[in-house]
Design a protein around this motif. Structure first.
Motif, PDB file in Angstrom:
ATOM      1  N   ALA A 148       0.824  -1.207   0.000  1.00  0.00           N
ATOM      2  CA  ALA A 148       0.000   0.000   0.000  1.00  0.00           C
ATOM      3  C   ALA A 148       0.860   1.260   0.000  1.00  0.00           C
ATOM      4  O   ALA A 148       1.992   1.247   0.487  1.00  0.00           O
ATOM      5  N   VAL A 149       0.307   2.321  -0.537  1.00  0.00           N
ATOM      6  CA  VAL A 149       0.967   3.622  -0.525  1.00  0.00           C
ATOM      7  C   VAL A 149       0.628   4.318   0.788  1.00  0.00           C
ATOM      8  O   VAL A 149      -0.539   4.584   1.065  1.00  0.00           O
ATOM      9  N   GLY A 156      -0.392   6.864   3.543  1.00  0.00           N
ATOM     10  CA  GLY A 156      -1.130   8.116   3.439  1.00  0.00           C
ATOM     11  C   GLY A 156      -2.235   8.100   2.407  1.00  0.00           C
ATOM     12  O   GLY A 156      -2.932   9.106   2.237  1.00  0.00           O
ATOM     13  N   ASP A 157      -2.436   6.970   1.733  1.00  0.00           N
ATOM     14  CA  ASP A 157      -3.483   6.851   0.712  1.00  0.00           C
ATOM     15  C   ASP A 157      -4.517   5.829   1.199  1.00  0.00           C
ATOM     16  O   ASP A 157      -4.323   4.618   1.032  1.00  0.00           O
ATOM     17  N   PRO A 158      -5.621   6.279   1.802  1.00  0.00           N
ATOM     18  CA  PRO A 158      -6.605   5.337   2.364  1.00  0.00           C
ATOM     19  C   PRO A 158      -7.154   4.368   1.337  1.00  0.00           C
ATOM     20  O   PRO A 158      -7.344   3.176   1.650  1.00  0.00           O
ATOM     21  N   ARG A 159      -7.450   4.842   0.138  1.00  0.00           N
ATOM     22  CA  ARG A 159      -7.993   3.961  -0.894  1.00  0.00           C
ATOM     23  C   ARG A 159      -7.017   2.843  -1.229  1.00  0.00           C
ATOM     24  O   ARG A 159      -7.408   1.686  -1.413  1.00  0.00           O
ATOM     25  N   HIS A 160      -5.756   3.177  -1.299  1.00  0.00           N
ATOM     26  CA  HIS A 160      -4.753   2.179  -1.642  1.00  0.00           C
ATOM     27  C   HIS A 160      -4.610   1.158  -0.521  1.00  0.00           C
ATOM     28  O   HIS A 160      -4.400  -0.045  -0.778  1.00  0.00           O
ATOM     29  N   VAL A 161      -4.712   1.613   0.712  1.00  0.00           N
ATOM     30  CA  VAL A 161      -4.667   0.691   1.854  1.00  0.00           C
ATOM     31  C   VAL A 161      -5.832  -0.299   1.787  1.00  0.00           C
ATOM     32  O   VAL A 161      -5.661  -1.504   1.981  1.00  0.00           O
ATOM     33  N   HIS A 218      -7.535  -1.193  -0.902  1.00  0.00           N
ATOM     34  CA  HIS A 218      -7.347  -2.085  -2.044  1.00  0.00           C
ATOM     35  C   HIS A 218      -6.333  -3.182  -1.715  1.00  0.00           C
ATOM     36  O   HIS A 218      -6.488  -4.337  -2.147  1.00  0.00           O
ATOM     37  N   GLN A 275     -11.967   7.955   5.677  1.00  0.00           N
ATOM     38  CA  GLN A 275     -11.702   8.630   4.406  1.00  0.00           C
ATOM     39  C   GLN A 275     -12.962   9.257   3.809  1.00  0.00           C
ATOM     40  O   GLN A 275     -12.880  10.056   2.893  1.00  0.00           O
ATOM     41  N   ALA A 296      -2.701   4.698   6.890  1.00  0.00           N
ATOM     42  CA  ALA A 296      -3.617   5.350   5.948  1.00  0.00           C
ATOM     43  C   ALA A 296      -3.583   6.868   6.055  1.00  0.00           C
ATOM     44  O   ALA A 296      -4.168   7.558   5.208  1.00  0.00           O
ATOM     45  N   GLY A 297      -2.927   7.403   7.093  1.00  0.00           N
ATOM     46  CA  GLY A 297      -2.747   8.845   7.192  1.00  0.00           C
ATOM     47  C   GLY A 297      -3.650   9.555   8.171  1.00  0.00           C
ATOM     48  O   GLY A 297      -3.731  10.792   8.154  1.00  0.00           O
TER      49      GLY A 297
END
Length: 259
Positions: free
Chosen positions: A58-59, A61-66, A68, A119, A147-148
Motif C-alpha cells: 500500500a501507498v 497516506g493513501d486510504p484507498r490504496h490501503v 485495495h 476517508q 492510511a494517514g
C-alpha cells in the motif's frame, strides 16, 4: 459395515449437499482451516500477516490504496472478517449522505472499516472506534496511521463495548453520535444498541448501520429495530465479504425521534 449399495444410494444426496453448500465449505477452508494451519506453521497471527502484506503493497497516506491492498490479500490469500468492498460501498454512501460530525464504530478488527469510514468523513468530523482484542487494536492502530489518520480524526478506544459505551461521554467527550457503524460480535448488536439508547448517545435523527445482519445474522437485533417503533429500518442486500456466493446484508436504522 456399510454396504457398497447403500453408500452408492447416498452418493447423489451427498453430491447435492456439496454443490448446494460449496460456498460455505469454501469459506470454512479459507476463513478457518487455512489460516489456522498457517498460524501454527508460521507462529504469526493472520492479522499480522495481512498487515505485513498491506505495509509492503500500500501507498502510505493513501486510504484507498490501503483498502485495495486489504482486498487483494483477502481475495488471493486469506479471508478476513472486514466489511469488504461491496458492502463497504453501501456504508460509505450512507455516511456521505448523512455527513455526520460524530461517528462511532463498534468493532474495528484490523482497521479496514475504520479507514473506510475515516476517508469518507466531512472535514472536521471525528471518528471514535472501539475494539476489544488488544492484538487487533495493535494492528488496527498501525493500519489507521498508515492510511494517514491521526488522533485528531480517529480515536481508537480499547475495551469491551459494554464497558466502553457508558464512558464515551465522560471519558472521551462523545456527547452523542450522529452515525454508528456496528461490525463486532453479532450477539452484541442489540445489547449495545440499547446501551447507546440508555446512555443518550444517539443524536436526534442518528443513523445506525450494522454489518452481517443476514450472515452470520443478527435476528434479535433486526426484530427489535423493526418493531420497537424507534427506528425506520431497511436492509440493503449484498453478499458476504469476499464470498459472492453467500448472501448477506447491511441494516440501516434511522432514529425517528430523540436517541
Amino acid at each position: 459395515m456399510v454396504s457398497p449399495a447403500i453408500a452408492l444410494a447416498f452418493l447423489p444426496f451427498l453430491l447435492t449437499l456439496l454443490i448446494r453448500y460449496r460456498h460455505y465449505l469454501a469459506l470454512l477452508c479459507r476463513a478457518v482451516l487455512v489460516p489456522w494451519l498457517r498460524d501454527r506453521a508460521t507462529g504469526v497471527p493472520r492479522e499480522h500477516r495481512a498487515f505485513q502484506y498491506v505495509l509492503a503493497h500500500a501507498v502510505p497516506g493513501d486510504p484507498r490504496h490501503v483498502l485495495h491492498a486489504f482486498d487483494r490479500w483477502c481475495d488471493r490469500r486469506e479471508h478476513l472478517s472486514s466489511v469488504g468492498p461491496v458492502k463497504g460501498r453501501i456504508v460509505e454512501r450512507l455516511l456521505r449522505e448523512r455527513a455526520p460530525w460524530r461517528v462511532l464504530e463498534l468493532g474495528t478488527y484490523c482497521g479496514y472499516g475504520t479507514v473506510l469510514l475515516a476517508q469518507a468523513l466531512r472535514p472536521g468530523a471525528r471518528l471514535y472506534t472501539v475494539a476489544v482484542d488488544p492484538r487487533h487494536v495493535a494492528v488496527a492502530e498501525k493500519v489507521i496511521r498508515l492510511a494517514g489518520f491521526d488522533e485528531r480524526t480517529v480515536e481508537l478506544v480499547a475495551g469491551p463495548s459494554e464497558e466502553v459505551i457508558p464512558r464515551l461521554r465522560p471519558r472521551h467527550g462523545l456527547a452523542a453520535a450522529d452515525f454508528v457503524f456496528m461490525d463486532h460480535g453479532k450477539r452484541c448488536y442489540l445489547r449495545d444498541l440499547r446501551l447507546l439508547e440508555g446512555h443518550g448517545l444517539l443524536a436526534t435523527g442518528a443513523t445506525i448501520v450494522a454489518d452481517n445482519v443476514l450472515f452470520p445474522g443478527a435476528p434479535h437485533f433486526l426484530q427489535y429495530a423493526k418493531t420497537c417503533g424507534k427506528y425506520r429500518c431497511r436492509v440493503h442486500r449484498a453478499s458476504l465479504e469476499y464470498c459472492p456466493g453467500i448472501p448477506d446484508g447491511v441494516a440501516e436504522l434511522r432514529c425517528l425521534g430523540d436517541g
